[in-house]
Design a protein around this motif. Structure first.
Motif, short mmCIF file in Angstrom:
data_model
loop_
_atom_site.label_atom_id
_atom_site.label_comp_id
_atom_site.label_asym_id
_atom_site.label_seq_id
_atom_site.Cartn_x
_atom_site.Cartn_y
_atom_site.Cartn_z
N PHE A 30 0.59 7.40 -7.71
CA PHE A 30 -0.15 6.28 -8.29
C PHE A 30 -1.43 6.82 -8.95
CE2 PHE A 30 1.74 4.39 -4.29
CZ PHE A 30 2.86 3.89 -4.94
N HIS A 31 -1.26 7.49 -10.07
CA HIS A 31 -2.37 8.22 -10.67
C HIS A 31 -3.47 7.30 -11.19
CE1 HIS A 31 0.35 11.44 -10.07
NE2 HIS A 31 1.12 11.18 -11.13
N GLN A 32 -3.11 6.20 -11.80
CA GLN A 32 -4.12 5.26 -12.30
C GLN A 32 -4.91 4.67 -11.14
OE1 GLN A 32 -5.35 4.71 -15.07
NE2 GLN A 32 -3.89 4.90 -16.75
N GLN A 33 -4.21 4.29 -10.09
CA GLN A 33 -4.89 3.71 -8.93
C GLN A 33 -5.80 4.75 -8.25
OE1 GLN A 33 -1.76 3.34 -9.73
NE2 GLN A 33 -1.08 1.23 -9.44
N ASN A 34 -5.34 6.00 -8.21
CA ASN A 34 -6.17 7.05 -7.60
C ASN A 34 -7.42 7.31 -8.44
OD1 ASN A 34 -4.48 7.41 -5.45
ND2 ASN A 34 -3.51 9.27 -6.22
N ARG A 35 -7.26 7.25 -9.75
CA ARG A 35 -8.43 7.41 -10.62
C ARG A 35 -9.44 6.30 -10.37
NH1 ARG A 35 -9.00 5.59 -16.88
NH2 ARG A 35 -11.14 6.34 -17.18
N ILE A 36 -8.95 5.07 -10.31
CA ILE A 36 -9.83 3.93 -10.08
C ILE A 36 -10.50 4.05 -8.71
CG2 ILE A 36 -9.88 1.43 -9.74
CD1 ILE A 36 -7.62 1.24 -11.82
N TYR A 37 -9.72 4.48 -7.72
CA TYR A 37 -10.28 4.63 -6.36
C TYR A 37 -11.43 5.62 -6.35
CZ TYR A 37 -10.82 6.38 -1.64
OH TYR A 37 -11.36 6.79 -0.46
N LEU A 38 -11.21 6.80 -6.92
CA LEU A 38 -12.26 7.83 -6.89
C LEU A 38 -13.50 7.39 -7.67
CD1 LEU A 38 -10.22 11.15 -7.29
CD2 LEU A 38 -11.24 10.20 -5.22
N LEU A 39 -13.29 6.72 -8.79
CA LEU A 39 -14.43 6.23 -9.58
C LEU A 39 -15.22 5.18 -8.81
CD1 LEU A 39 -13.13 5.83 -13.25
CD2 LEU A 39 -15.06 7.22 -12.48
N LEU A 40 -14.52 4.17 -8.31
CA LEU A 40 -15.21 3.08 -7.61
C LEU A 40 -15.87 3.57 -6.33
CD1 LEU A 40 -12.75 0.05 -8.04
CD2 LEU A 40 -14.87 0.54 -9.28
N LYS A 254 -1.41 1.65 1.50
CA LYS A 254 -2.39 2.61 2.04
C LYS A 254 -3.80 2.30 1.54
CE LYS A 254 0.77 6.56 2.56
NZ LYS A 254 1.03 7.97 2.15
N TYR A 255 -3.89 1.71 0.36
CA TYR A 255 -5.21 1.41 -0.19
C TYR A 255 -5.96 0.38 0.66
CZ TYR A 255 -3.83 3.99 -4.37
OH TYR A 255 -3.43 4.98 -5.24
N LEU A 256 -5.21 -0.38 1.47
CA LEU A 256 -5.86 -1.37 2.33
C LEU A 256 -6.65 -0.71 3.46
CD1 LEU A 256 -2.96 -4.00 2.63
CD2 LEU A 256 -4.98 -4.10 1.17
#
Length: 486
Positions: A30-40, A254-256
């Motif tokens: 989930f590359h887009q979601q991982n990018r958003i996670y690290l940024l946020l 897992k993001y939860l």
């Protein structure tokens, strides 16, 4: 709030966020979601120290954490048979080291910006392929030109350069934290995963696209602030990711898990802010209560303006050096170690409730309490323009500096001193002054500070019957036999 506290919190939160990513999210596709996670998460890490929520403040766990992390610490003070005022502090050294590293990082960042500007001024970028802030540069002679161009356009359209610059700035601010360097590298790797997936899907063949990656030239300087197609250090990871089976949608659950992590961060942040402790007649310094009703009874752990000892910290250490005495019981038993104190500077500037959190006994705990109790009136701390009660902690180290005492019943007590750091301190009541014998000559009114440490060979202490037997009534209060080097 203290800027050092904020900096430490930010690095703690960054470390927790990256640890969560590394163990739970990194292997997913989930590359887009991982990018958003690290940024946020990186942005939240800088914001949370400034967030104050009343509901979190009232939690029991917040009060417990507060007592551990949020009490204002004073620098350590070391007591020896002659206590000296500290000439420097670890805090000042740490601050100087931090700003040296910060300045170096800022200089390196500026040089990279200059190199980037120079790169744009080159007319013919042979063998180059990169993008930065909407500008795409691809040499048309490159093998697989169309795929490479599409790859760099993905970087451009999704503003990956903003991520790169943001994490470079984090590395400048938090240069001492190795986690930020992993984070800086990881975000670039995620950018490549995103672009690779997009182009491979358009080509309809991840294998064909992987061949383009392997057969391309590698000329661009990867230290520049660009998204570089030809980055050899991550090529193996990119090819492996292309062939990896896509993660199942259920893995997004897992993001939860990040929710309890954010709650824990909020607890720490609120504990490090204006956590309030109601003062009781006999308060327990290791416990906090929830009933905060009146402003006058509140005890703060972090305030806008901390209480100040008259004349500052230097004056405080001088005061301690003049007042504190190394207990004779501790000296005779060769006891040394740290006494941890906690006390309150109230809204009127008086020191109250000094308590030993951890002691070493043999009179050292009581001596530390005595000196702190006798502190002169401080300039009180303030919060929102009002004087408030503030907690402090302070470690005091009792250290013998190699002085050894050997006590024996009904016999002389011998004190053997090393050649260095020998000094005397007047700790005896004038009425109880012992007889001083210097090189077998009785001296009256002798000032110890006139004797240089390097001149002393040994000191012999006589007391009781032994002293009276040798010196008669003159030895009633004890005898100090001092022998100097010939």
């Amino acid at each position: 709030m203290n800027w050092l506290s904020i900096l430490l919190q930010v690095n703690l939160y960054l470390t927790l966020g990256v640890a969560f990513y590394f163990f739970f999210l990194r292997k997913e596709t989930f590359h887009q979601q991982n990018r958003i996670y690290l940024l946020l998460f990186s942005i939240v890490a800088f914001l949370i120290p400034f967030v104050e929520l009343g509901i979190v403040h009232d939690w029991f766990v917040t009060s417990k954490v507060s007592d551990v992390v949020a009490v204002i610490p004073l620098e350590e003070f070391t007591v020896s048979p002659l206590t000296e005022e500290p000439e420097w502090s670890w805090n000042i050294l740490a601050i100087n080291i931090y700003f040296i590293g910060f300045g170096f990082g800022l200089l390196k960042f500026s040089l990279n910006l200059f190199k980037l500007q120079q790169l744009f001024s080159i007319q013919h970028l042979e063998g180059q392929a990169f993008s930065v802030f909407g500008k795409v540069v691809v040499d048309k002679k490159l093998n697989g030109y169309e795929a490479i161009r599409q790859h760099e356009e993905v970087h451009s359209k999704e503003f990956h350069s903003i991520d790169v610059f943001w994490f470079e700035l984090i590395a400048v601010i938090c240069w001492f934290n190795p986690i930020v360097y992993f984070l800086r590298k990881e975000i670039k790797l995620i950018h490549e995963y995103i672009a690779d997936d997009t182009v491979a899907a358009k080509m309809g063949s991840p294998y064909q696209y992987a061949q383009i990656l392997v057969s391309s030239h590698f000329n661009t300087d990867t230290s520049l602030l660009v998204n570089n197609f030809f980055n050899q250090s991550i090529l193996k990871s990119r090819i492996a990711k292309l062939s990896q089976t896509k993660s199942k949608p259920t893995a997004k659950s897992k993001y939860l898990i990040v929710v309890p992590l954010l709650v824990a961060m909020l607890v720490v942040a609120n504990a490090c802010r204006e956590n309030i402790v109601p003062e009781a007649s006999n308060p327990d310094p290791l416990s906090l209560k929830e009933d905060n009703k009146t402003f006058d009874d509140q005890i703060f752990t972090v305030v806008e303006e901390s209480p100040q000892f008259p004349g500052g910290l230097k004056a405080m250490y001088k005061y301690i050096a003049d007042e504190i005495k190394y207990p004779s019981r501790a000296q005779k038993a060769n006891i040394s170690g740290r006494v941890f104190l906690k006390f309150v500077v109230d809204k009127d500037g008086y020191v109250t409730n000094p308590t030993v959190l951890k002691g070493i006994g043999f009179g050292c705990d009581e001596e530390a309490i005595r000196v702190v109790k006798n502190f002169p009136r401080w300039q009180p701390g303030s919060q929102n323009g009002q004087h408030v009660n503030v907690y402090f902690t302070m470690p005091i180290t009792f250290e013998l500096d190699g002085v050894k005492y050997e006590a024996k019943t009904d016999k002389a007590t011998t004190l053997v001193l090393p050649d260095e750091k020998i000094a005397f301190r007047q700790t005896i009541n004038p009425k109880d002054k012992p007889l001083v014998v210097l090189n077998e000559v009785v001296v009256v009114g002798y000032q110890f500070n006139k004797l240089k440490p390097e001149e002393i060979a040994s000191i012999n202490v006589l007391k009781g019957a032994k002293a009276i037997e040798k010196y008669g009534e003159q030895g009633t209060k004890g005898v100090l036999e001092i022998t100097t080097k010939k």
